[in-house]
Design a protein around this motif. Structure first.
Motif, PDB file in Angstrom:
ATOM      1  N   UNK A   1       0.820  -1.209   0.000  1.00  0.00           N
ATOM      2  CA  UNK A   1       0.000   0.000   0.000  1.00  0.00           C
ATOM      3  C   UNK A   1       0.854   1.259   0.000  1.00  0.00           C
ATOM      4  N   UNK A   2       1.926   1.253   0.775  1.00  0.00           N
ATOM      5  CA  UNK A   2       2.783   2.431   0.877  1.00  0.00           C
ATOM      6  C   UNK A   2       3.394   2.793  -0.468  1.00  0.00           C
ATOM      7  N   UNK A   3       3.844   1.772  -1.206  1.00  0.00           N
ATOM      8  CA  UNK A   3       4.567   2.044  -2.444  1.00  0.00           C
ATOM      9  C   UNK A   3       3.722   1.834  -3.702  1.00  0.00           C
ATOM     10  N   UNK A   4       2.511   1.346  -3.542  1.00  0.00           N
ATOM     11  CA  UNK A   4       1.669   1.128  -4.702  1.00  0.00           C
ATOM     12  C   UNK A   4       2.181   0.042  -5.615  1.00  0.00           C
ATOM     13  N   UNK A   5       2.731  -1.027  -5.033  1.00  0.00           N
ATOM     14  CA  UNK A   5       3.231  -2.161  -5.811  1.00  0.00           C
ATOM     15  C   UNK A   5       2.296  -3.350  -5.621  1.00  0.00           C
ATOM     16  N   UNK A   6       2.369  -4.300  -6.554  1.00  0.00           N
ATOM     17  CA  UNK A   6       1.465  -5.449  -6.511  1.00  0.00           C
ATOM     18  C   UNK A   6       1.886  -6.502  -5.503  1.00  0.00           C
ATOM     19  N   UNK A   7       3.195  -6.660  -5.329  1.00  0.00           N
ATOM     20  CA  UNK A   7       3.692  -7.784  -4.537  1.00  0.00           C
ATOM     21  C   UNK A   7       4.582  -7.297  -3.384  1.00  0.00           C
ATOM     22  N   UNK A   8       4.549  -7.982  -2.247  1.00  0.00           N
ATOM     23  CA  UNK A   8       5.365  -7.569  -1.090  1.00  0.00           C
ATOM     24  C   UNK A   8       6.801  -8.066  -1.202  1.00  0.00           C
ATOM     25  N   UNK A   9       7.438  -7.662  -2.280  1.00  0.00           N
ATOM     26  CA  UNK A   9       8.793  -8.133  -2.601  1.00  0.00           C
ATOM     27  C   UNK A   9       9.632  -6.931  -3.008  1.00  0.00           C
ATOM     28  N   UNK A  10      10.825  -6.822  -2.432  1.00  0.00           N
ATOM     29  CA  UNK A  10      11.743  -5.742  -2.780  1.00  0.00           C
ATOM     30  C   UNK A  10      13.094  -6.328  -3.150  1.00  0.00           C
ATOM     31  N   UNK A  11      13.755  -5.667  -4.070  1.00  0.00           N
ATOM     32  CA  UNK A  11      15.108  -6.037  -4.471  1.00  0.00           C
ATOM     33  C   UNK A  11      16.100  -5.452  -3.478  1.00  0.00           C
ATOM     34  N   UNK A  12      16.975  -6.288  -2.934  1.00  0.00           N
ATOM     35  CA  UNK A  12      18.047  -5.759  -2.093  1.00  0.00           C
ATOM     36  C   UNK A  12      18.970  -4.904  -2.962  1.00  0.00           C
ATOM     37  N   UNK A  13      19.307  -3.693  -2.524  1.00  0.00           N
ATOM     38  CA  UNK A  13      20.132  -2.801  -3.345  1.00  0.00           C
ATOM     39  C   UNK A  13      21.606  -3.194  -3.281  1.00  0.00           C
ATOM     40  N   UNK A  14      21.920  -4.316  -3.913  1.00  0.00           N
ATOM     41  CA  UNK A  14      23.255  -4.885  -3.863  1.00  0.00           C
ATOM     42  C   UNK A  14      24.211  -4.066  -4.723  1.00  0.00           C
ATOM     43  N   UNK A  15      25.221  -3.487  -4.084  1.00  0.00           N
ATOM     44  CA  UNK A  15      26.185  -2.691  -4.821  1.00  0.00           C
ATOM     45  C   UNK A  15      26.876  -3.507  -5.895  1.00  0.00           C
ATOM     46  N   UNK A  16      26.894  -2.988  -7.116  1.00  0.00           N
ATOM     47  CA  UNK A  16      27.596  -3.663  -8.196  1.00  0.00           C
ATOM     48  C   UNK A  16      26.764  -4.652  -8.975  1.00  0.00           C
ATOM     49  N   UNK A  17      25.673  -5.160  -8.415  1.00  0.00           N
ATOM     50  CA  UNK A  17      24.852  -6.117  -9.165  1.00  0.00           C
ATOM     51  C   UNK A  17      23.414  -5.656  -9.335  1.00  0.00           C
ATOM     52  N   UNK A  18      22.905  -4.828  -8.432  1.00  0.00           N
ATOM     53  CA  UNK A  18      21.545  -4.300  -8.575  1.00  0.00           C
ATOM     54  C   UNK A  18      21.615  -2.994  -9.358  1.00  0.00           C
ATOM     55  N   UNK A  19      21.868  -3.131 -10.658  1.00  0.00           N
ATOM     56  CA  UNK A  19      21.954  -1.969 -11.518  1.00  0.00           C
ATOM     57  C   UNK A  19      20.601  -1.564 -12.061  1.00  0.00           C
ATOM     58  N   UNK A  20      20.628  -0.688 -13.058  1.00  0.00           N
ATOM     59  CA  UNK A  20      19.381  -0.144 -13.584  1.00  0.00           C
ATOM     60  C   UNK A  20      18.486  -1.177 -14.223  1.00  0.00           C
ATOM     61  N   UNK A  21      19.062  -2.108 -14.992  1.00  0.00           N
ATOM     62  CA  UNK A  21      18.244  -3.115 -15.671  1.00  0.00           C
ATOM     63  C   UNK A  21      17.541  -4.014 -14.664  1.00  0.00           C
ATOM     64  N   UNK A  22      18.249  -4.441 -13.629  1.00  0.00           N
ATOM     65  CA  UNK A  22      17.643  -5.310 -12.623  1.00  0.00           C
ATOM     66  C   UNK A  22      16.592  -4.550 -11.814  1.00  0.00           C
ATOM     67  N   UNK A  23      16.896  -3.337 -11.433  1.00  0.00           N
ATOM     68  CA  UNK A  23      15.942  -2.520 -10.684  1.00  0.00           C
ATOM     69  C   UNK A  23      14.644  -2.346 -11.466  1.00  0.00           C
ATOM     70  N   UNK A  24      14.767  -1.998 -12.737  1.00  0.00           N
ATOM     71  CA  UNK A  24      13.584  -1.799 -13.569  1.00  0.00           C
ATOM     72  C   UNK A  24      12.807  -3.094 -13.755  1.00  0.00           C
ATOM     73  N   UNK A  25      13.514  -4.204 -13.927  1.00  0.00           N
ATOM     74  CA  UNK A  25      12.845  -5.485 -14.147  1.00  0.00           C
ATOM     75  C   UNK A  25      12.024  -5.901 -12.928  1.00  0.00           C
TER      76      UNK A  25
END
Length: 321
Positions: free
Chosen positions: A9-33
């Motif tokens: 509800x807070x973020x207006x997303x469908x699923x209660x799942x977040x990507x860990x902001x892993x330095x070096x691997x959580x880049x723009x393509x992964x974030x957007x996906x």
């Protein structure tokens, strides 16, 4: 059934799942996906280096209109890095590992939801006092960096949930499939923050050898240590160790951290081995749930499959046995 929580509800997303902001691997393509899949993608900005951030932010904004955010290593940034990120109007800013107090009010003044990751109860209390909008309770099973003397996810999360209420809490550490997401919800969390599982996706900014190592890896082979940070000359605070898959330097220096830290020849040997390709360019950060990872899907598809698995797991749990 839809898994609607305070987090979705807070973020207006469908699923209660977040990507860990892993330095070096959580880049723009992964974030957007992840965001396109209905979760909350969090860009792994690390130290907020402007060139990297500009490149990856462009990829995010070109590839999704869904909510996304940015994560920082708190010990490694300054106010300027946060202010620069806020100019891009992320839906959330996450602070991990270190004292968030120099940045919390600056973030909150913009109306941007503040997410703070915690690894112990002292950090959890501080996050509440600073007005965090979401708290991530990271258990010791997590891949990559975490508390040297951290607690397991299963007992840690509900304690943080009770302490932080009514602030929503995300569970992190040892979650790599929908059953783990369901377990997080059963513990009272409003969702799950997932790292290692998302490293093994087609959009992750990792070398193919890292993806293969994760798919082939076993949780029993992971180890939490400071050895590789010391050998690499990394400035990570000693409070935080890193869970990785096996590595030659671990076998050579296990139990000898102090000796390694004072031995310039050993650190030089690490760099020589690196330049000759005898060891991977980066340690393979991996959590204890790595056994559950056996493919390399799109992160967009993965978010949806995790949500479906979680719904099915909760439905099974609700039936008579």
């Amino acid at each position: 059934m839809a898994l609607t929580t305070a987090f979705t509800k807070l973020f207006g997303v469908r699923h209660p799942i977040a990507l860990a902001p892993m330095g070096g691997s959580a880049g723009g393509a992964l974030t957007a996906a992840v965001s396109r899949g209905g979760g909350l993608g969090l860009l792994g900005s690390g130290d907020g280096e402007r060139g990297w951030l500009a490149r990856e932010l462009a990829i995010v904004t070109e590839n999704t209109t869904n909510p996304w955010g940015i994560g920082f290593l708190t010990w490694q940034i300054d106010v300027a890095a946060v202010e620069h990120a806020l100019e891009h109007q992320p839906r959330a800013v996450m602070l991990s590992f270190g004292d968030p107090s120099p940045f919390a009010e600056r973030i909150r003044r913009t109306g941007t939801p503040l997410v703070i990751q915690v690894t112990d109860l002292e950090e959890a209390r501080r996050a509440v006092d600073l007005g965090a909008d979401v708290i991530v309770a990271q258990g010791s099973e997590s891949g990559g960096h975490g508390a040297r003397h951290g607690r397991s996810t299963l007992p840690f999360v509900p304690v943080v949930v009770d302490l932080a209420a009514p602030v929503p809490v995300l569970a992190a550490g040892g979650i790599a499939d929908g059953r783990g997401v369901a377990a997080a919800l059963a513990l009272g969390a409003a969702g799950a923050l997932i790292g290692t599982r998302f490293q093994a996706t087609t959009e992750a900014l990792v070398a193919p050898s890292t993806s293969r190592a994760i798919v082939q890896g076993h949780g029993a082979d992971t180890e939490r240590n400071r050895i590789l940070d010391i050998a690499r000359g990394s400035s990570w605070p000693s409070k935080y160790t890193a869970r990785t898959l096996g590595h030659p330097f671990l076998d050579q220096w296990r139990g000898r951290e102090t000796e390694l830290a004072t031995d310039p020849h050993a650190r030089h040997a690490y760099q020589v081995a690196l330049s000759q390709g005898d060891i991977p360019a980066l340690p393979v950060w991996a959590g204890e749930a790595v056994d559950l990872i056996n493919d390399l899907p799109s992160a967009t598809d993965l978010v949806n499959s995790l949500a479906t698995q979680a719904e099915e797991a909760l439905a099974r749990a609700g039936k008579d046995t």
